[in-house]
Design a protein around this motif. Structure first.
Motif: not given
Length: 448
Positions: A55-58, A72-76, A81-83, A167-174
């Motif tokens: 789901s993340a790579v795609s 965890t934060v590591f998992g997130q 990174l995969l996104v 940072v997380f939501h900016a990368v996820s959104a773009f």
């Protein structure tokens, strides 16, 4: 005794893309399977780790477990990174495939391709790739700064957590991924104009595709120099976003389960936000499972169309839909040629658009039937999940985590096929032109 060639075997563009994405998925699966990636004791279930990795790579965003509470934060960080890898890979690899296709054409076709793309040719590979990366990182950085500042002030989160959320939501959104790590998701922000508008802007910009962003950067004040691709994507984005906003807002306006309790400005904002997410964003500020059936059908159509080519959005692409629309207009008017913005479409483009669309429809219909056989959930909800997975949109009615493992495995395959399938199929159709040395006599069946 035959002599073997010393020249190493070279993979084609399609094989290279498949191997690269399989390697990224495998790496993500291995990291998410570590105990340090999962909150609480033990390691994540293999299916959950694999599903999340694909789901993340795609850059889809469908999940079987909550991103905020399960990892965890590591998992997130692994998911983020995969996104990023998936999003940048799609933009750069799709551009590279287009250039690889041009390299296989004749000299005349190469010159035509270069002219149609406003000078993007074989010699521009480095500019294309570096430009895609620079645009991605710049837009994500601006979005992260805005979101971080807002989370730290209006949101009241601690500085470190605000930075991570931003940072997380900016990368996820773009990247049109739709992953969120906010404790309660985005539903509490349904009336927050900053969060909603920033995320929508990032989603829409990412969905345009790098070729469009590159032309807008080079020719911001000379629309006449924009290619047909850019015009189709911009017009399609505007028309579908406005149409989706009007329809969703009108249908959900008075429904108590969705927009009914909201003030009218918030209703308009929520309608626009959900329409923008159908470009492949995947975020939601209302419970998608409570939306009206008519709204879900319209969102199915919008997700199926998706965004621009060589971008982070999924679907059959706005250009494919635009070609089909103009073919329909030409047929209804009795025209012998299909003209778009003062240019005539090649008949090969007609066939490619029809083929990509029919293959996508077939995949979604077959998958919906299979999901209905594997689950007792309502068919309209299952169809929504199938379209969302194939279009890598990430919107969900809440069924994904409750589906049986076989159904989740099917969605897993749909996400991977939906992200790579249209790109690889279109490139394969473009290079496999095999003119026949003979023709059969013509005959016309009765149509309609």
């Amino acid at each position: 005794m035959p002599v073997r060639s010393a020249t190493p075997r070279r993979w084609g563009p399609a094989t290279t893309v498949l191997i690269g994405y399989a390697a990224a998925v495998g790496s993500g699966f291995a990291l998410l399977s570590l105990p340090v990636a999962k909150a609480g004791p033990g390691a994540a279930a293999p299916l959950d780790a694999l599903f999340t990795s694909i789901s993340a790579v795609s850059v889809t965003g469908l999940v079987t477990v909550g991103t905020a509470e399960h990892w965890t934060v590591f998992g997130q960080a692994v998911i983020l990174l995969l996104v990023q890898v998936g999003g940048l890979g799609i933009m750069t690899l799709a551009s590279l495939i287009g250039l690889a296709v041009a390299r296989k054409l004749s000299l005349g076709s190469k010159l035509t391709t270069s002219a149609e793309t406003q000078g993007v040719g074989i010699a521009d590979v480095r500019r294309f790739i570096t430009g895609a990366i620079a645009v991605s990182l710049a837009v994500e950085a601006i979005g992260a700064l805005l979101l971080t500042a807002w989370f730290a002030t209006a949101g009241g989160f601690p500085p470190a957590r605000s930075l991570w959320y931003g940072v997380f939501h900016a990368v996820s959104a773009f990247n049109n991924a739709g992953f969120t790590i906010l404790p309660r998701g985005l539903i509490p922000f349904v009336g927050d104009p900053v969060v909603c508008l920033v995320l929508s802007a990032l989603v829409l910009i990412g969905s345009l595709g790098f070729p469009v962003l590159d032309e807008l950067r080079r020719f911001p004040r000379t629309p006449l120099r924009w290619s047909m691709n850019t015009r189709l994507v911009l017009w399609g984005t505007a028309v579908l976003t406005v149409t989706g906003t009007v329809f969703i807002t009108a249908v959900e306006w008075a429904r108590a389960a969705t927009f009914g309790p909201l003030d009218w400005p918030v209703k308009l904002l929520a309608g626009f936000f959900q329409a923008a997410q159908t470009r492949s964003g995947g975020f939601a500020t209302v419970d998608v499972g409570r939306l009206d059936g008519a709204t879900l059908i319209v969102m199915d159509v919008l997700m199926f169309i998706g965004g621009g080519p060589a971008g982070t959005a999924g679907g059959i692409k706005l250009t494919t839909f635009g070609v089909l629309f103009f073919i329909l207009v030409a047929e209804m008017r009795g025209r012998t040629a299909v003209n778009v913005f003062g240019k005539r479409l090649s008949r090969a483009v007609h066939r490619q658009a029809i083929t990509v669309s029919l293959v996508a429809v077939g995949a979604i219909v077959a998958s919906t039937i299979a999901l209905a056989l594997l689950s007792d959930e309502p068919v309209d909800r299952l169809a929504f999940e199938a379209v969302s997975a194939f279009a890598t949109a990430g919107l969900s009615t809440g069924l994904t985590g409750d589906l049986p493992p076989a159904a989740q495995g099917l969605l897993l395959l749909l996400m991977f096929a939906g992200r790579l399938g249209p790109i690889l199929l279109a490139s394969a159709l473009a290079v496999r032109v095999r003119p026949l040395t003979y023709e059969f006599p013509k005959e016309r069946p009765i149509i309609g």
